[in-house]
Design an enzyme around this catalytic site. Structure first.
Site, PDB file in Angstrom:
ATOM      1  N   GLU A   1       0.889  -1.277   0.166  1.00 21.82           N
ATOM      2  CA  GLU A   1       0.086   0.096  -0.122  1.00 21.82           C
ATOM      3  C   GLU A   1       0.971   1.375   0.130  1.00 21.82           C
ATOM      4  OE1 GLU A   1      -3.407   0.483  -0.350  1.00 21.82           O
ATOM      5  OE2 GLU A   1      -2.544   2.583  -0.566  1.00 21.82           O
TER       6      GLU A   1
ATOM      7  N   THR B   1      -5.940   1.906  -5.644  1.00 23.16           N
ATOM      8  CA  THR B   1      -5.402   0.483  -5.550  1.00 23.16           C
ATOM      9  C   THR B   1      -6.099  -0.631  -6.636  1.00 23.16           C
ATOM     10  OG1 THR B   1      -5.438   0.522  -3.177  1.00 23.16           O
ATOM     11  CG2 THR B   1      -4.913  -1.560  -4.096  1.00 23.16           C
TER      12      THR B   1
ATOM     13  N   HIS C   1      -1.598   3.259   4.842  1.00 29.05           N
ATOM     14  CA  HIS C   1      -2.699   4.132   4.143  1.00 29.05           C
ATOM     15  C   HIS C   1      -2.700   5.205   4.851  1.00 29.05           C
ATOM     16  CE1 HIS C   1      -6.137   5.097   1.980  1.00 29.05           C
ATOM     17  NE2 HIS C   1      -6.070   4.085   1.142  1.00 29.05           N
TER      18      HIS C   1
ATOM     19  N   ASP D   1       1.519  -0.012  -4.969  1.00 28.88           N
ATOM     20  CA  ASP D   1       0.438   0.182  -5.564  1.00 28.88           C
ATOM     21  C   ASP D   1       0.068   1.519  -6.449  1.00 28.88           C
ATOM     22  OD1 ASP D   1      -0.201   1.488  -3.394  1.00 28.88           O
ATOM     23  OD2 ASP D   1      -2.372   0.604  -3.084  1.00 28.88           O
ATOM     24  N   HIS D   2       0.600   2.458  -5.416  1.00 27.75           N
ATOM     25  CA  HIS D   2       0.483   3.950  -6.105  1.00 27.75           C
ATOM     26  C   HIS D   2       1.054   4.774  -4.938  1.00 27.75           C
ATOM     27  CE1 HIS D   2      -2.601   4.036  -3.010  1.00 27.75           C
ATOM     28  NE2 HIS D   2      -3.135   3.303  -3.492  1.00 27.75           N
TER      29      HIS D   2
HETATM   30  C1  GP9 Z   1      -8.501  -0.783   0.909  1.00 28.35           C
HETATM   31  C2  GP9 Z   1      -7.327  -0.528  -0.342  1.00 28.35           C
HETATM   32  C3  GP9 Z   1      -6.753   0.835  -0.407  1.00 28.35           C
HETATM   33  O1  GP9 Z   1      -9.367  -1.908   0.506  1.00 28.35           O
HETATM   34  O2  GP9 Z   1      -7.936  -0.732  -1.607  1.00 28.35           O
HETATM   35  O3  GP9 Z   1      -7.663   1.736  -0.732  1.00 28.35           O
HETATM   36  P1  GP9 Z   1      -7.092   2.852  -1.787  1.00 28.35           P
HETATM   37  O4  GP9 Z   1      -5.518   2.688  -1.772  1.00 28.35           O
HETATM   38  O5  GP9 Z   1      -7.449   2.521  -3.245  1.00 28.35           O
HETATM   39  O6  GP9 Z   1      -7.257   4.236  -1.253  1.00 28.35           O
HETATM   40 MN    MN Z   2      -3.895   1.788  -2.250  1.00 33.09          MN
END
Ligand code: GP9
Ligand code: MN
Length: 634
Positions: free
Chosen positions: A258, A300, A415, A474-475
């Site tokens: 994440e 994500t 996150h 992921d980003h």
């Molecule tokens: C939560 C995960 C994180 O389920 O997908 O959310 P995002 O990084 O897309 O805000």
């Molecule tokens: Mn994410």
């Protein structure tokens, strides 16, 4: 003034003066919001003037329609609605640095779950944005009074105002085109669009766009797939044959970290490494240092979409929501046909980001969500189940799984808003001017510790010898809102080029047959599918893929972002400007022109497939092609 209503009755009130005042106040407010709350990157005096001018046409349209429909009340109601719309944009912008799109309205519940705490984005000073609204509400009731008979807008006047909005908008558009040609056709970047036509016109534009995209599916036919097939055929590069089948029959674990960006790798805060474990681990496998995320509003879920399809996510909304009923031929489906068990693991609600629905469409067999984990309050924090427990249980599950498997694990702890229980803070906060960035260092460090525990246990397990582990970010976690603090941390000025380079995320592949190496090839999430499929030696006959094997010697090094920006071997193209990729020096923009055009063409191609649901015609089209070639042979 209100107490002495003689002022209104005795003096002849110039109606148009009232209009002018109302328009001027709303104009000022909108000007303030666009100029001081949004950061739209105004680059010169001309742009500043456009930004100042662009509220006008939308105000004429809004109030004109209000008056046309309901006279005096209509004016006030549209004033209030307009103000609320602006404020919703302010809140959304503070959280996401972006503007709402129509498809996102369909996922309001999801969005509510996404933000940090609402208090982060509310500000006491915001009340000032409503002073005029309170006045408007007051007047709405006050004006009911027969003591105030003179200000009676006529519907005809509303119609005139609405009509005046048209030339005003055309002037706005022509003026904006002096800065950016074909503005509405090349509208990848919502910030840019708002800068040039204003936030309310942007919404109108977005609604029109929504109508257009809905039509696309209805009127799509199989012929539309042909240009994409030809384009992709032309761009095709052969995968690295030495890597073909190195992981044949092996399990695949995709580990989505994440909000993990490459800048944390081999970096430290207060003399402490941020990712000590990952820094060593990357020496054991193939590590890619110029690998970018390519996500947009779907976060994500976009990364998952891109990964499994090797197609681009959408510029508006999340394909996981808007196109979950499309036909896909994604990695899990192909691997399923090749004897793999396919699954996802994510200790969050299954419906979040519409995952439960979309995973089915992508062809996954199993989805282990929150209820499949032993989620307790003690083991949770912030967003939910802490990574260390998630990892532990996930490994147990994988050990029981039928092999070979393809399983994606999605972590959660790192996150936004990046908070942790005290005893999980292994390093001190950073000391930049952004609390978000300061805390991010700690959650990144926590994640690394959880990763260590996972990988070490994984290495002890029976799975290790038969599995390829793919770890990727992921980003971004730190948005443009924190550019200044990033600059303090990295000790450099974060311009557009640097901001672009911050979109790199780590990618590491570990497993037998994968030589330890650091690759600086320019690539993105879109390249993962072909890379993996080649390593697994699986025949992936879906021709609609935009990625290129990351190990291939003659691969096209071109990473395109959802904004139509790109990086290739030589250049980074951002917001129409061109930079030397390695030095970051701005160079003559001519060098990037054909590459911007290529980026645009490719995104449009990918969009046409998703919006038209064109993969449903894949078999048909291939059939036609085969028939044609049969005939050729005869
Ligand atoms: C939560 C995960 C994180 O389920 O997908 O959310 P995002 O990084 O897309 O805000
Ligand atoms: Mn994410």
């Amino acid at each position: 003034m209100f107490t002495n209503n003689k002022y209104f009755t005795k003096e002849k009130l110039n109606k148009w003066a009232v209009y002018a005042i109302v328009i001027a106040i709303f104009w000022m407010k909108m000007y303030f919001i666009q100029g001081s709350i949004f950061t739209l990157g105004v680059e010169n005096a001309n742009e500043a003037a456009i930004l100042a001018f662009n509220p006008l046409s939308s105000i004429f349209l809004l109030f004109g329609l209000g008056i046309l429909l309901a006279g005096r009340k209509g004016l006030l109601v549209t004033y209030i609605i307009g103000s609320i719309l602006l404020y919703v944009n302010v809140l959304f912008y503070r959280e996401y640095n972006d503007f709402i799109t129509v498809p996102m309205l369909g996922q309001v519940a999801n969005l509510a779950g996404l933000g940090g705490s609402i208090t982060n984005i509310l500000s006491v000073a915001d009340i000032l944005l409503f002073v005029d609204v309170f006045a408007a509400i007051f007047l709405l009731f006050y004006l009911k009074s027969s003591r105030f008979p003179r200000f009676m807008p006529k519907r005809r006047e509303g119609a005139i105002m609405a009509v005046i909005a048209i030339p005003l908008f055309l002037v706005n558009l022509a003026w904006a085109e002096t800065e950016r040609t074909d503005l509405l056709e090349r509208a990848f970047d919502r910030n840019m669009l708002v800068k040039y036509i204003g936030v309310i016109n942007y919404h109108v534009y977005d609604v029109v766009l929504q109508g257009q995209t809905e039509m696309k599916k209805t009127f799509a036919d199989s012929n539309e797939l042909v240009p994409a097939l030809n384009y992709l055929n032309e761009k095709k590069t052969e995968p690295n044959s030495e890597m073909t089948g190195v992981a044949e029959g092996k399990n695949v674990i995709l580990l989505s970290l994440e909000s993990t960006q490459t800048f944390v790798v081999d970096n430290e805060v207060n003399g402490e490494e941020l990712t000590p474990y990952f820094n060593d681990l990357k020496e054991e496998g193939a590590y890619f240092s110029n690998f970018y995320h390519q996500v947009k509003q779907g976060r994500t879920s976009d990364s998952e979409f891109i990964l499994d399809n090797s197609m681009y996510g959408l510029n508006r909304g999340a394909a996981f929501f808007t196109h979950s009923s499309n036909e896909y031929e994604a990695t899990p489906e192909i691997l399923g046909e090749n004897g793999y068990t396919t699954s996802n693991m994510h200790a969050n609600d299954k419906t979040f980001w519409n995952r439960n629905v979309m995973y089915d469409s992508l062809g996954y067999d199993e989805f282990y969500g929150k209820q499949d984990y032993d989620v307790t309050e003690e083991k949770s924090y912030g967003w939910g189940y802490l990574d260390e427990y998630f990892f532990e249980e996930s490994l147990d599950k994988m050990e029981e799984m039928e092999q070979p498997f393809y399983n994606k694990m999605i972590t959660l702890t790192n996150h936004h808003p990046f908070t942790l229980p005290e005893d999980k803070k292994y390093i001190d906060e950073g000391d930049t001017s952004s609390g978000t960035l300061n805390r991010f260092f700690q959650t990144i460090r926590y994640q690394d510790e959880a990763l260590k525990q996972f990988v070490e246990e994984f290495k002890q397990s029976d799975l290790y010898d038969d599995t390829v582990l793919v770890i990727y970010g992921d980003h971004f976690g730190i948005s443009e809102n924190h550019q200044e603090a990033m600059g303090e941390y990295l000790d450099k000025d974060i311009n557009d080029y640097e901001q672009f380079q911050l979109q790199r995320v780590p990618l590491l592949m570990i497993g037998e047959g994968i030589e330890p190496q650091e690759s600086d090839t320019v690539g993105g999430q879109i390249d993962l599918r072909p890379t993996l499929m080649n390593m697994l030696g699986v025949e992936d006959d879906n021709p609609i893929q935009f990625g290129h094997d990351l190990f291939s010697e003659d691969r096209r090094e071109m990473m395109i972002t959802r904004d139509g920006d790109f990086a290739n071997e030589d250049y980074v193209g951002v917001k129409d400007a061109c930079y030397d990729r390695e030095t970051g020096e701005e160079v003559d923009s001519e060098a990037c022109e054909p590459l911007f055009a290529e980026a645009e063409e490719e995104l449009q191609m990918s969009d046409s497939i998703v919006y038209g649901d064109l993969l449903r015609y894949l078999d048909e089209t291939e059939l036609i092609e085969e028939e044609e070639s049969d005939q050729d042979e005869e």
